[in-house]
Every structure is written in structure tokens, then in C-alpha cells.
Scaffold this motif. Structure first.
Motif, PDB file in Angstrom:
ATOM      1  N   PHE A   1     -23.458   9.183   2.635  1.00  0.00           N
ATOM      2  CA  PHE A   1     -22.001   9.282   2.783  1.00  0.00           C
ATOM      3  C   PHE A   1     -21.459   8.006   3.416  1.00  0.00           C
ATOM      4  CE2 PHE A   1     -18.094  10.630   5.010  1.00  0.00           C
ATOM      5  CZ  PHE A   1     -17.386  11.108   3.915  1.00  0.00           C
ATOM      6  N   LEU A   2     -20.272   7.572   2.962  1.00  0.00           N
ATOM      7  CA  LEU A   2     -19.658   6.328   3.417  1.00  0.00           C
ATOM      8  C   LEU A   2     -18.229   6.596   3.855  1.00  0.00           C
ATOM      9  CD1 LEU A   2     -19.912   3.125   3.457  1.00  0.00           C
ATOM     10  CD2 LEU A   2     -18.777   3.236   1.237  1.00  0.00           C
ATOM     11  N   GLN A   3     -17.863   6.141   5.049  1.00  0.00           N
ATOM     12  CA  GLN A   3     -16.470   6.167   5.506  1.00  0.00           C
ATOM     13  C   GLN A   3     -15.974   4.732   5.600  1.00  0.00           C
ATOM     14  OE1 GLN A   3     -16.119   8.320   9.250  1.00  0.00           O
ATOM     15  NE2 GLN A   3     -15.478  10.163   8.185  1.00  0.00           N
ATOM     16  N   THR A   4     -14.710   4.542   5.250  1.00  0.00           N
ATOM     17  CA  THR A   4     -14.082   3.226   5.267  1.00  0.00           C
ATOM     18  C   THR A   4     -12.855   3.275   6.161  1.00  0.00           C
ATOM     19  OG1 THR A   4     -14.786   2.918   2.980  1.00  0.00           O
ATOM     20  CG2 THR A   4     -13.125   1.403   3.816  1.00  0.00           C
ATOM     21  N   PHE A   5     -12.714   2.275   7.038  1.00  0.00           N
ATOM     22  CA  PHE A   5     -11.569   2.184   7.929  1.00  0.00           C
ATOM     23  C   PHE A   5     -10.934   0.811   7.783  1.00  0.00           C
ATOM     24  CE2 PHE A   5     -14.374   5.286   9.794  1.00  0.00           C
ATOM     25  CZ  PHE A   5     -13.512   6.299  10.179  1.00  0.00           C
ATOM     26  N   LEU A   6      -9.608   0.784   7.647  1.00  0.00           N
ATOM     27  CA  LEU A   6      -8.889  -0.484   7.610  1.00  0.00           C
ATOM     28  C   LEU A   6      -8.880  -1.104   8.994  1.00  0.00           C
ATOM     29  CD1 LEU A   6      -5.739   0.401   5.506  1.00  0.00           C
ATOM     30  CD2 LEU A   6      -7.566  -1.157   4.848  1.00  0.00           C
ATOM     31  N   ASP A   7      -9.027  -2.419   9.047  1.00  0.00           N
ATOM     32  CA  ASP A   7      -8.868  -3.168  10.292  1.00  0.00           C
ATOM     33  C   ASP A   7      -7.384  -3.512  10.381  1.00  0.00           C
ATOM     34  OD1 ASP A   7      -9.456  -4.602  12.601  1.00  0.00           O
ATOM     35  OD2 ASP A   7      -9.842  -6.429  11.483  1.00  0.00           O
ATOM     36  N   ARG A   8      -6.601  -2.597  10.942  1.00  0.00           N
ATOM     37  CA  ARG A   8      -5.146  -2.679  10.869  1.00  0.00           C
ATOM     38  C   ARG A   8      -4.533  -3.638  11.881  1.00  0.00           C
ATOM     39  NH1 ARG A   8      -3.303   2.881  12.087  1.00  0.00           N
ATOM     40  NH2 ARG A   8      -4.985   2.647  13.543  1.00  0.00           N
ATOM     41  N   THR A   9      -3.705  -4.529  11.375  1.00  0.00           N
ATOM     42  CA  THR A   9      -2.837  -5.350  12.212  1.00  0.00           C
ATOM     43  C   THR A   9      -1.414  -4.868  11.970  1.00  0.00           C
ATOM     44  OG1 THR A   9      -2.458  -6.995  10.493  1.00  0.00           O
ATOM     45  CG2 THR A   9      -4.372  -7.342  11.928  1.00  0.00           C
ATOM     46  N   ASP A  10      -0.469  -5.318  12.761  1.00  0.00           N
ATOM     47  CA  ASP A  10       0.925  -4.914  12.556  1.00  0.00           C
ATOM     48  C   ASP A  10       1.406  -5.302  11.166  1.00  0.00           C
ATOM     49  OD1 ASP A  10       1.039  -3.818  15.073  1.00  0.00           O
ATOM     50  OD2 ASP A  10       2.001  -5.566  15.989  1.00  0.00           O
ATOM     51  N   ASP A  11       1.022  -6.493  10.686  1.00  0.00           N
ATOM     52  CA  ASP A  11       1.425  -6.936   9.351  1.00  0.00           C
ATOM     53  C   ASP A  11       0.830  -6.041   8.266  1.00  0.00           C
ATOM     54  OD1 ASP A  11       2.975  -9.016  10.287  1.00  0.00           O
ATOM     55  OD2 ASP A  11       1.382 -10.514  10.063  1.00  0.00           O
ATOM     56  N   GLN A  12      -0.430  -5.637   8.438  1.00  0.00           N
ATOM     57  CA  GLN A  12      -1.068  -4.781   7.442  1.00  0.00           C
ATOM     58  C   GLN A  12      -0.435  -3.392   7.425  1.00  0.00           C
ATOM     59  OE1 GLN A  12      -4.967  -5.448   9.001  1.00  0.00           O
ATOM     60  NE2 GLN A  12      -5.575  -6.672   7.232  1.00  0.00           N
ATOM     61  N   VAL A  13      -0.091  -2.851   8.587  1.00  0.00           N
ATOM     62  CA  VAL A  13       0.564  -1.547   8.647  1.00  0.00           C
ATOM     63  C   VAL A  13       1.928  -1.624   7.957  1.00  0.00           C
ATOM     64  CG1 VAL A  13       1.598   0.169  10.197  1.00  0.00           C
ATOM     65  CG2 VAL A  13      -0.674  -0.770  10.691  1.00  0.00           C
ATOM     66  N   ARG A  14       2.664  -2.675   8.221  1.00  0.00           N
ATOM     67  CA  ARG A  14       3.970  -2.864   7.588  1.00  0.00           C
ATOM     68  C   ARG A  14       3.813  -2.969   6.070  1.00  0.00           C
ATOM     69  NH1 ARG A  14       5.798  -5.516  11.348  1.00  0.00           N
ATOM     70  NH2 ARG A  14       4.764  -7.475  10.923  1.00  0.00           N
ATOM     71  N   TRP A  15       2.804  -3.735   5.618  1.00  0.00           N
ATOM     72  CA  TRP A  15       2.546  -3.883   4.189  1.00  0.00           C
ATOM     73  C   TRP A  15       2.208  -2.534   3.548  1.00  0.00           C
ATOM     74  CZ3 TRP A  15      -2.132  -2.967   1.668  1.00  0.00           C
ATOM     75  CH2 TRP A  15      -2.125  -3.285   0.315  1.00  0.00           C
ATOM     76  N   MET A  16       1.357  -1.740   4.210  1.00  0.00           N
ATOM     77  CA  MET A  16       0.993  -0.428   3.654  1.00  0.00           C
ATOM     78  C   MET A  16       2.222   0.484   3.558  1.00  0.00           C
ATOM     79  SD  MET A  16      -2.769   0.718   5.028  1.00  0.00           S
ATOM     80  CE  MET A  16      -2.141   1.251   6.569  1.00  0.00           C
ATOM     81  N   ARG A  17       3.037   0.483   4.579  1.00  0.00           N
ATOM     82  CA  ARG A  17       4.238   1.334   4.556  1.00  0.00           C
ATOM     83  C   ARG A  17       5.180   0.959   3.432  1.00  0.00           C
ATOM     84  NH1 ARG A  17       4.699   1.459  11.034  1.00  0.00           N
ATOM     85  NH2 ARG A  17       3.552   3.409  11.352  1.00  0.00           N
ATOM     86  N   ASN A  18       5.227  -0.334   3.097  1.00  0.00           N
ATOM     87  CA  ASN A  18       6.128  -0.804   2.052  1.00  0.00           C
ATOM     88  C   ASN A  18       5.515  -0.745   0.656  1.00  0.00           C
ATOM     89  OD1 ASN A  18       8.256  -1.416   3.795  1.00  0.00           O
ATOM     90  ND2 ASN A  18       7.354  -3.394   4.286  1.00  0.00           N
ATOM     91  N   SER A  19       4.183  -0.710   0.543  1.00  0.00           N
ATOM     92  CA  SER A  19       3.523  -0.818  -0.754  1.00  0.00           C
ATOM     93  C   SER A  19       2.846   0.456  -1.240  1.00  0.00           C
ATOM     94  CB  SER A  19       2.476  -1.928  -0.727  1.00  0.00           C
ATOM     95  OG  SER A  19       3.064  -3.157  -0.394  1.00  0.00           O
ATOM     96  N   TRP A  20       2.405   1.306  -0.340  1.00  0.00           N
ATOM     97  CA  TRP A  20       1.645   2.492  -0.720  1.00  0.00           C
ATOM     98  C   TRP A  20       2.559   3.711  -0.731  1.00  0.00           C
ATOM     99  CZ3 TRP A  20      -3.874   2.701   1.784  1.00  0.00           C
ATOM    100  CH2 TRP A  20      -4.542   1.505   1.527  1.00  0.00           C
ATOM    101  N   LYS A  21       2.146   4.726  -1.462  1.00  0.00           N
ATOM    102  CA  LYS A  21       2.889   5.994  -1.514  1.00  0.00           C
ATOM    103  C   LYS A  21       2.409   6.899  -0.388  1.00  0.00           C
ATOM    104  CE  LYS A  21       3.858   9.884  -4.509  1.00  0.00           C
ATOM    105  NZ  LYS A  21       3.599  10.484  -5.819  1.00  0.00           N
ATOM    106  N   ARG A  22       3.339   7.430   0.379  1.00  0.00           N
ATOM    107  CA  ARG A  22       2.977   8.343   1.474  1.00  0.00           C
ATOM    108  C   ARG A  22       2.666   9.724   0.905  1.00  0.00           C
ATOM    109  NH1 ARG A  22       6.130   9.282   7.182  1.00  0.00           N
ATOM    110  NH2 ARG A  22       4.657  10.840   7.988  1.00  0.00           N
ATOM    111  N   VAL A  23       1.640  10.352   1.438  1.00  0.00           N
ATOM    112  CA  VAL A  23       1.218  11.680   0.975  1.00  0.00           C
ATOM    113  C   VAL A  23       1.924  12.758   1.773  1.00  0.00           C
ATOM    114  CG1 VAL A  23      -0.758  13.208   0.699  1.00  0.00           C
ATOM    115  CG2 VAL A  23      -1.007  10.754   0.330  1.00  0.00           C
TER     116      VAL A  23
END
Length: 71
Positions: free
Chosen positions: A49-71
Motif C-alpha cells: 500500500f502507498l500513501q502520497t502527501f503533497l509538500d504544501r506551500t502557500d503558493d501550492q495551496v492557492r494553486w490547488m484551490r484555483n485549479s482543482w475541483k473541490r469534493v
């Protein structure tokens, strides 16, 4: 779900967890373009089994909020 960063497998409960950091391409909302993110991988050698975690910076969080669809 159990967070494997504590050294215990989320699936089988095994205690032999290994980690590595790598870069992973993730899709953006714009025409299928890809964005590269640093991720930390945690793998259980007992069950695979494999788990993946983003190494989140403020810029990456902002990018995800603007680019990805929220569930």
C-alpha cells in the motif's frame, strides 16, 4: 484512514514503512496541462500500500484551490 507517516500501515497494520520524496505531475484546469508538485511517498513493504502527501506551500495551496475541483 490511518496516516502512514507515523510508521504504521493504513491497510495491514504493518510496521515496516519506507518513505521517499519525488516530483509528480498533476493536471491543471487549463487544457489538460500538467503542473509539477513535490510529494512525499510512504510505502508498506508488507502489503504494498502507498500513501502520497503533497509538500504544501502557500503558493501550492492557492494553486490547488484555483485549479482543482473541490469534493
Amino acid at each position: 484512514m490511518v496516516d502512514m507517516r507515523n510508521g504504521v500501515c493504513a491497510v495491514c497494520g504493518g510496521g515496516e514503512i519506507y518513505t521517499a520524496s519525488t516530483r509528480m505531475e498533476t493536471p491543471t484546469a487549463l487544457f489538460g496541462m500538467l503542473h509539477t508538485e513535490k510529494v512525499d511517498l510512504y510505502a508498506c513493504v508488507s502489503c504494498g500500500f502507498l500513501q502520497t502527501f503533497l509538500d504544501r506551500t502557500d503558493d501550492q495551496v492557492r494553486w490547488m484551490r484555483n485549479s482543482w475541483k473541490r469534493v
